[in-house]
Design a protein around this motif. Structure first.
Motif: not given
Length: 123
Positions: A17-30
């Motif tokens: 198993s693996l867990r990937l993360s994707c962190q975005a700017s507040a604008r993109t995440f909206s």
């Protein structure tokens, strides 16, 4: 426009198993939805799955249904891809993306891309 940043890739044996993360700017995440794609060597980029802004809608391709789970934490502008029971055919660079617009999750023209994170599954 800021690019999302993927992390969490690595080398794992079949069944792992693996867990990937994707962190975005507040604008993109909206944006209305965020998605995971992958690209294996010599192949075209492939849609893996997507999630709506509020998390109420999630879609997966058949090849990962039952093994992968997409989630998001809107408090920290981060989307996740939990990958279980990994197979060698899951080996690829995984990208996150976003799109602001409606329509079927699998068919939206995702147009904000991260740089990707490598996942390698050994047999």
């Amino acid at each position: 426009q800021e690019q999302p940043v993927e992390s969490g890739g690595g080398f794992v044996q079949t069944g792992g198993s693996l867990r990937l993360s994707c962190q975005a700017s507040a604008r993109t995440f909206s944006f209305d939805s965020m998605a995971w794609f992958r690209q294996a060597p010599g192949k075209e980029r492939e849609f893996v799955g997507a999630i709506t802004r509020d998390g109420s809608g999630i879609y997966y391709i058949g090849a990962v249904t039952g093994r992968f789970i997409i989630s998001r934490d809107n408090a920290v502008n981060t989307m996740y891809l939990q990958m279980n029971n990994l197979k060698p055919e899951d080996t690829a660079v995984y990208f996150c993306s976003a799109h602001n617009g409606l329509g079927p999750l699998a068919g939206r023209p995702y147009d904000v891309w991260g740089q990707g994170t490598q996942v390698t599954v050994s047999s």
